[in-house]
Scaffold this motif. Structure first.
Motif, mmCIF file in Angstrom:
data_model
loop_
_atom_site.group_PDB
_atom_site.id
_atom_site.type_symbol
_atom_site.label_atom_id
_atom_site.label_comp_id
_atom_site.label_asym_id
_atom_site.label_seq_id
_atom_site.Cartn_x
_atom_site.Cartn_y
_atom_site.Cartn_z
ATOM 1 N N THR A 56 -24.540 59.648 -27.520
ATOM 2 C CA THR A 56 -24.922 61.003 -28.127
ATOM 3 C C THR A 56 -25.384 61.972 -27.225
ATOM 4 N N VAL A 57 -25.034 63.228 -27.986
ATOM 5 C CA VAL A 57 -25.538 64.524 -27.179
ATOM 6 C C VAL A 57 -26.190 65.215 -28.309
ATOM 7 N N GLY A 58 -27.667 65.652 -28.437
ATOM 8 C CA GLY A 58 -27.887 66.267 -29.495
ATOM 9 C C GLY A 58 -27.767 65.484 -30.657
ATOM 10 N N ARG A 59 -27.193 66.070 -31.798
ATOM 11 C CA ARG A 59 -26.921 65.666 -33.198
ATOM 12 C C ARG A 59 -25.538 64.822 -33.298
ATOM 13 N N TYR A 60 -24.986 65.032 -32.084
ATOM 14 C CA TYR A 60 -23.404 64.656 -31.965
ATOM 15 C C TYR A 60 -23.099 63.280 -31.426
ATOM 16 N N THR A 61 -22.371 62.308 -31.729
ATOM 17 C CA THR A 61 -21.975 61.153 -31.462
ATOM 18 C C THR A 61 -20.682 61.201 -30.657
ATOM 19 N N TYR A 62 -20.699 60.308 -29.483
ATOM 20 C CA TYR A 62 -19.550 60.464 -28.634
ATOM 21 C C TYR A 62 -18.968 59.100 -28.462
ATOM 22 N N THR A 63 -19.165 58.263 -29.251
ATOM 23 C CA THR A 63 -18.186 57.047 -29.063
ATOM 24 C C THR A 63 -17.596 56.507 -30.223
ATOM 25 N N SER A 64 -16.577 55.858 -29.977
ATOM 26 C CA SER A 64 -15.372 55.366 -31.178
ATOM 27 C C SER A 64 -16.094 54.459 -32.119
ATOM 28 N N ASP A 65 -17.145 53.873 -31.463
ATOM 29 C CA ASP A 65 -17.811 52.932 -32.293
ATOM 30 C C ASP A 65 -18.724 53.512 -33.482
ATOM 31 N N GLN A 66 -18.223 53.299 -34.572
ATOM 32 C CA GLN A 66 -18.946 53.852 -35.661
ATOM 33 C C GLN A 66 -20.428 53.507 -36.206
ATOM 34 N N ARG A 67 -20.685 52.232 -35.413
ATOM 35 C CA ARG A 67 -21.959 51.590 -35.589
ATOM 36 C C ARG A 67 -23.086 52.630 -35.121
#
Length: 214
Positions: A56-67
């Motif tokens: 994650t960076v800030g409030r954004y998620t940067y992984t394809s794993d939606q968990r």
């Protein structure tokens, strides 16, 4: 008079007491928190240490794993990372970074555990004939206390009101559930395998040996 010196405000720092290690139950949500004081306009990132994967960076998620999900609320000092349906493979070090120059970092450990059942004193228990069989089964790491615990002797459910008599069970439920099986005046017919089967954890067993006591 001494010259006026501008004092820069201190930079961000971690509140380590609010950013500690986490133990989570398998298939439940794990919440890792990173509290940063005086962050200003800087950003917090989460990395998984074993593969240096940016999560994650800030409030954004940067992984394809939606968990995985960043759950920062604007204005809060907390920058939590939530992992839904946590698995044992998710255990390990996670790193919280603040975008200073150079970045400051805080590492914490996630331990994802499965329900466990154990009978104290096993795997073999030795009892003198005529004494009492006293077995305690302990259940750990369940989302909630088991609805029931079944004791079996040689794969047959133990009846507490059988003609034999002298059989009692006491169960105490909580974060750690324990159940105690007491069989008085043990004889050779009471030897064999005893298993403890909670409704929400795997079964376990011990072998009881009845000694003549001579």
């Amino acid at each position: 008079m001494p010259p006026f010196v501008d004092q820069l405000p201190p930079g961000p720092f971690f509140d380590v007491e609010r950013s500690g290690n986490v133990t989570a139950l398998v298939d439940q949500s794990a919440r890792l928190n990173c509290r940063v004081n005086q962050i200003g306009n800087r950003t917090v990132s989460w990395l998984r240490h074993r593969d240096l994967h940016l999560l994650t960076v800030g409030r954004y998620t940067y992984t394809s794993d939606q968990r995985f999900r960043a759950e920062h609320v604007a204005g809060s000092e907390d920058w939590p990372l939530t992992i839904k349906f946590a698995q044992v493979r998710d255990s390990g070090h996670y790193e919280c970074q603040v975008s200073t120059t150079p970045p400051i970092k805080h590492s914490l450990w996630l331990d994802v555990v499965e329900p466990q059942t154990r009978i104290l004193g096993g795997p073999d228990v030795y009892i003198n004939r005529g004494s009492s069989i006293n077995l305690t089964c302990v259940v750990d790491y369940t989302p909630r206390p088991p609805d029931f615990v079944i004791w079996k002797h040689n794969n047959k459910i133990i009846s507490y009101d059988s003609e034999r008599g002298g059989v009692n069970v006491v169960t105490e439920k909580g974060p750690q559930t324990s159940t105690n099986l007491l069989i008085r005046n043990a004889s050779e017919r009471d030897s064999g395998s005893y298993s403890c089967s909670p409704s929400s954890a795997p079964a376990t067993s011990v072998i009881v040996h009845i000694l003549n006591g001579d």
